[in-house]
Design a protein around this motif. Structure first.
Motif, PDB file in Angstrom:
ATOM      1  N   GLN A   1      35.493  58.362  58.052  1.00 29.57           N
ATOM      2  CA  GLN A   1      36.232  57.640  57.016  1.00 29.57           C
ATOM      3  C   GLN A   1      35.769  58.122  55.656  1.00 29.57           C
ATOM      4  OE1 GLN A   1      38.558  55.234  57.188  1.00 29.57           O
ATOM      5  NE2 GLN A   1      38.549  54.614  59.328  1.00 29.57           N
ATOM      6  N   TRP A   2      36.497  59.078  55.097  1.00 31.21           N
ATOM      7  CA  TRP A   2      36.075  59.630  53.818  1.00 31.21           C
ATOM      8  C   TRP A   2      36.021  58.539  52.766  1.00 31.21           C
ATOM      9  CZ3 TRP A   2      38.760  65.056  53.145  1.00 31.21           C
ATOM     10  CH2 TRP A   2      38.457  65.834  54.254  1.00 31.21           C
ATOM     11  N   GLU A   3      36.867  57.565  52.951  1.00 31.88           N
ATOM     12  CA  GLU A   3      36.911  56.443  52.037  1.00 31.88           C
ATOM     13  C   GLU A   3      35.535  55.807  51.826  1.00 31.88           C
ATOM     14  OE1 GLU A   3      39.593  56.191  50.658  1.00 31.88           O
ATOM     15  OE2 GLU A   3      39.350  54.352  49.506  1.00 31.88           O
TER      16      GLU A   3
ATOM     17  N   ARG B   1      33.239  56.493  48.822  1.00 30.52           N
ATOM     18  CA  ARG B   1      33.484  55.767  47.590  1.00 30.52           C
ATOM     19  C   ARG B   1      32.679  54.463  47.560  1.00 30.52           C
ATOM     20  NH1 ARG B   1      38.304  54.940  44.647  1.00 30.52           N
ATOM     21  NH2 ARG B   1      39.770  55.441  46.272  1.00 30.52           N
TER      22      ARG B   1
ATOM     23  N   ALA C   1      34.832  66.442  43.636  1.00 31.20           N
ATOM     24  CA  ALA C   1      35.944  67.203  44.219  1.00 31.20           C
ATOM     25  C   ALA C   1      37.216  66.366  44.213  1.00 31.20           C
ATOM     26  CB  ALA C   1      35.585  67.638  45.639  1.00 31.20           C
ATOM     27  N   VAL C   2      37.083  65.096  44.509  1.00 34.73           N
ATOM     28  CA  VAL C   2      38.268  64.230  44.510  1.00 34.73           C
ATOM     29  C   VAL C   2      38.820  64.110  43.097  1.00 34.73           C
ATOM     30  CG1 VAL C   2      39.090  61.885  44.850  1.00 34.73           C
ATOM     31  CG2 VAL C   2      37.617  62.930  46.559  1.00 34.73           C
TER      32      VAL C   2
ATOM     33  N   ALA D   1      38.507  66.193  40.699  1.00 36.10           N
ATOM     34  CA  ALA D   1      39.122  67.464  40.329  1.00 36.10           C
ATOM     35  C   ALA D   1      40.503  67.586  40.953  1.00 36.10           C
ATOM     36  CB  ALA D   1      38.233  68.629  40.782  1.00 36.10           C
ATOM     37  N   MET D   2      40.631  67.051  42.146  1.00 33.76           N
ATOM     38  CA  MET D   2      41.941  67.114  42.804  1.00 33.76           C
ATOM     39  C   MET D   2      42.941  66.229  42.058  1.00 33.76           C
ATOM     40  SD  MET D   2      42.879  66.657  46.810  1.00 33.76           S
ATOM     41  CE  MET D   2      44.574  66.364  47.348  1.00 33.76           C
TER      42      MET D   2
ATOM     43  N   ALA E   1      44.074  68.175  39.221  1.00 28.90           N
ATOM     44  CA  ALA E   1      44.996  69.227  39.659  1.00 28.90           C
ATOM     45  C   ALA E   1      46.374  68.634  39.906  1.00 28.90           C
ATOM     46  CB  ALA E   1      44.466  69.892  40.935  1.00 28.90           C
TER      47      ALA E   1
ATOM     48  N   TRP F   1      40.937  58.269  49.642  1.00 29.19           N
ATOM     49  CA  TRP F   1      40.379  59.598  49.854  1.00 29.19           C
ATOM     50  C   TRP F   1      40.721  60.113  51.237  1.00 29.19           C
ATOM     51  CZ3 TRP F   1      34.866  59.777  47.340  1.00 29.19           C
ATOM     52  CH2 TRP F   1      34.978  59.342  46.009  1.00 29.19           C
ATOM     53  N   GLU F   2      40.857  59.173  52.145  1.00 31.53           N
ATOM     54  CA  GLU F   2      41.213  59.515  53.511  1.00 31.53           C
ATOM     55  C   GLU F   2      42.471  60.382  53.584  1.00 31.53           C
ATOM     56  OE1 GLU F   2      39.086  58.679  55.503  1.00 31.53           O
ATOM     57  OE2 GLU F   2      40.008  59.216  57.405  1.00 31.53           O
TER      58      GLU F   2
ATOM     59  N   VAL G   1      43.440  62.811  51.900  1.00 27.99           N
ATOM     60  CA  VAL G   1      43.207  64.243  51.729  1.00 27.99           C
ATOM     61  C   VAL G   1      43.092  64.910  53.090  1.00 27.99           C
ATOM     62  CG1 VAL G   1      41.705  65.986  50.732  1.00 27.99           C
ATOM     63  CG2 VAL G   1      42.020  63.807  49.568  1.00 27.99           C
ATOM     64  N   ARG G   2      42.470  64.214  54.010  1.00 23.44           N
ATOM     65  CA  ARG G   2      42.313  64.747  55.354  1.00 23.44           C
ATOM     66  C   ARG G   2      43.692  64.953  55.999  1.00 23.44           C
ATOM     67  NH1 ARG G   2      38.532  63.540  59.436  1.00 23.44           N
ATOM     68  NH2 ARG G   2      37.816  61.551  58.647  1.00 23.44           N
TER      69      ARG G   2
ATOM     70  N   PHE H   1      46.529  65.353  54.394  1.00 28.53           N
ATOM     71  CA  PHE H   1      47.196  66.438  53.671  1.00 28.53           C
ATOM     72  C   PHE H   1      46.783  67.795  54.243  1.00 28.53           C
ATOM     73  CE2 PHE H   1      46.790  69.495  50.121  1.00 28.53           C
ATOM     74  CZ  PHE H   1      48.127  69.671  49.830  1.00 28.53           C
ATOM     75  N   LEU H   2      45.492  67.998  54.396  1.00 34.00           N
ATOM     76  CA  LEU H   2      45.009  69.278  54.902  1.00 34.00           C
ATOM     77  C   LEU H   2      45.493  69.538  56.318  1.00 34.00           C
ATOM     78  CD1 LEU H   2      41.367  69.428  53.527  1.00 34.00           C
ATOM     79  CD2 LEU H   2      43.261  70.971  53.022  1.00 34.00           C
TER      80      LEU H   2
ATOM     81  N   LEU I   1      47.621  72.011  44.948  1.00 28.84           N
ATOM     82  CA  LEU I   1      46.549  71.082  45.300  1.00 28.84           C
ATOM     83  C   LEU I   1      45.650  71.606  46.415  1.00 28.84           C
ATOM     84  CD1 LEU I   1      48.222  67.560  45.211  1.00 28.84           C
ATOM     85  CD2 LEU I   1      46.593  68.572  43.626  1.00 28.84           C
TER      86      LEU I   1
ATOM     87  N   ALA J   1      41.936  72.412  45.669  1.00 27.96           N
ATOM     88  CA  ALA J   1      41.178  71.202  45.352  1.00 27.96           C
ATOM     89  C   ALA J   1      40.930  70.379  46.613  1.00 27.96           C
ATOM     90  CB  ALA J   1      41.918  70.387  44.306  1.00 27.96           C
ATOM     91  N   ALA J   2      41.938  70.305  47.469  1.00 33.38           N
ATOM     92  CA  ALA J   2      41.781  69.529  48.701  1.00 33.38           C
ATOM     93  C   ALA J   2      40.725  70.153  49.599  1.00 33.38           C
ATOM     94  CB  ALA J   2      43.116  69.438  49.432  1.00 33.38           C
TER      95      ALA J   2
ATOM     96  N   GLU K   1      37.178  68.697  51.155  1.00 35.51           N
ATOM     97  CA  GLU K   1      36.741  68.804  52.543  1.00 35.51           C
ATOM     98  C   GLU K   1      35.363  69.451  52.635  1.00 35.51           C
ATOM     99  OE1 GLU K   1      38.714  70.317  56.652  1.00 35.51           O
ATOM    100  OE2 GLU K   1      38.441  71.811  55.098  1.00 35.51           O
TER     101      GLU K   1
END
Lengths: 303, 303
Positions: free
Chosen positions: A11-13, A16, A83-84, A86-87, A90, B12-13, B15-16, B18-19, B73, B76-77, B81
DNA sequence: TGCATGCTATGCAAAGTTGCATGGCACGCG
DNA sequence: CGCGTGCCATGCAACTTTGCATAGCATGCA
């Protein structure tokens, strides 16, 4: 639930949440910063700890202490955040029209007397899809951390990824309510009923000025400039403030001191992140601010 | 729902997701890669597009095309990661005991004949809290992308953040079922009933070897080495394979060819990410693999 | 000592998210 | 040229997560 302990950030969340707890020093504080509930923070941190297979915080009733493991993860977590962010920049760069929301950090006074009455009407009329967040307050919001997009402040910003310019030099004056003006005319500096703005006992340009004038602790000290000005307009005293304020508040006037010392000037800066400067929605706001605020500078106005 | 369009990554989740869509080229593919449902991917991408205020994919029934915005993007994404993956490695580094899960990418044959019978028993006995994922298959899992922690393969790994070593040189031989051995003894290369391993018409060390021997398309071609070996054990033919396999499969023997050409050798590598090499749970697995696989090398065994 | 305060953990109902099933659509194959 | 296949969007039920309310606890202050 039941994520298995396997050192995987599923969970990247949660990163945060981790950063918020570290910065705020408590689950409750993190919840406030994240605009969520303390229980959610507690549970997500617990989950994150289980996912990483290691404790991150030692919970005490009064405080939360980071474990060495949390310490070791801090840099990496901040790198994720960078990184987030920066995204996000972008993503902004890709937009073509001035639409979306721009967050402006400024003082209460600038918001009420300049931005709202003089800038927003034209901006909203010219760009129907533009939305504005006015973030007033004395805390300095962190542009770099995306707490705001544009900042209007009385000090030169920390550099880094920020760009900006000085838009006006505002000479300070002693302001007084017009109807009380004659009462104190001719008095010496020491005899005037000074008011001051005091917040957390920090030094401000105004407090430095008063000290230079030889004025000590004032009879009325306010923790907000607005309250202080209200006092002045009520005829309770005088305040050191930009002379340009008399334009916005016609019931105030500058008091000519017999000694006539130089009260100095405030410098007004408009700043944004470099990555946002060319983004349409930010650019229109930035340009409008610069143009309107320049008009406050008397040296420029006279030219 | 109803996140407002304001160029902020509130999840943020996403982004995963998206990739995954970018890499798999479809919502369905991304769903498979993420072990979730296609509808979830569809909805989260829609949400992300709304949050960023710009379209990321053009949906066609047959395909999904990235918009220029998505293109912009991508870097940046990927940076996000990379930061997350680095944070996972940092988390691993903090652990003190060999516990948790280690994912090993290897071939079916190595798993069945070497790792499972000879390595895992001792490893599990020595480290009760250690768990293992054996990821067999022909697709090359990407260590750098955290699809596995340790890899055992027959080719030198792409460098980068990876470390590893060659653990054995395995001479190739022509293997045949013992009970069928005499049937074909003495036959010339061209007269032998060759079998081959063919997958997607790609070249393999074995196919190169066969070509060198002058053997063309074989009567029996298998898309898995295991099936091929089953055929050999059933007496259907002969196969080029590491001679060391006869240790694991006693009903196989090497066939001495009259022409006795050099069949070459396979090189066996054990590889992991540099950041994991010292992590306890990975180190014990890595070391056990290296030690056990070295024993397969005849030149070393004879010393 | 006793009270007030601010913190974390947890039960429970509400809200949000997910997975499944369905429908629609375009391409490729026979 | 029709059929099969694989794709995306959406309705609906099951599940998960969230927010609120509560309980428990330690510290600071009177």
């Amino acid at each position: 639930m039941a994520r298995e302990a396997m050192q995987k950030l599923t969970q990247w969340e949660d990163v945060r949440y981790f950063l918020a707890v570290v910065r705020q020093g408590s689950f409750s504080g993190a919840a406030r910063a994240l605009a969520t509930d303390q229980s959610t923070v507690s549970r997500r941190i617990a989950l994150l700890e289980h996912a990483l297979g290691q404790p991150l915080f030692e919970r005490g009733p009064r405080t939360v202490r980071r474990t060495p493991q949390a310490e070791a993860l801090l840099d990496a977590a901040q790198a994720v955040e960078r990184a987030v962010l920066a995204m996000e920049d972008a993503a902004s760069r890709a937009e073509a029209e001035p639409r979306g929301r721009v967050r402006i950090a400024l003082t209460e006074g600038l918001a009420q007397h300049v931005v709202v009455p003089r800038i927003l009407p034209g901006l909203f009329a010219a760009h129907p899809e533009l939305a504005i967040d006015l973030r007033t307050g004395d805390e300095v919001l962190d542009l770099a951390r995306h707490e705001a997009d544009v900042s209007v402040r009385f000090f030169r910003p920390a550099r880094g990824e920020l760009v900006g310019q000085r838009v006006a030099r505002l000479p300070l004056a002693v302001l007084v309510a017009k109807r009380a003006r004659k009462r104190w005319a001719g008095r010496s500096i020491g005899e005037l009923p000074w008011t001051s703005y005091v917040k957390d006992d920090l030094e401000t340009p105004e407090s430095r000025m008063l000290a230079r004038l030889g004025v000590g602790r004032t009879r009325l000290a306010c923790s907000s400039v607005e309250t202080q000005l209200a006092a002045v307009r009520a005829g309770l005293g005088v305040a050191v403030a930009p002379r340009a304020l008399t334009l916005a508040l016609p019931d105030l006037a500058a008091l000519d001191l017999p000694e006539a010392p130089d009260l100095g000037t405030l410098e007004l800066f408009v700043v944004t992140r470099a990555a946002l400067r060319k983004v349409p929605r930010v650019a229109v706001v930035y340009d409008a601010l610069v143009e309107a605020l320049r008009a406050l500078d008397p040296s420029r106005a006279e030219v």
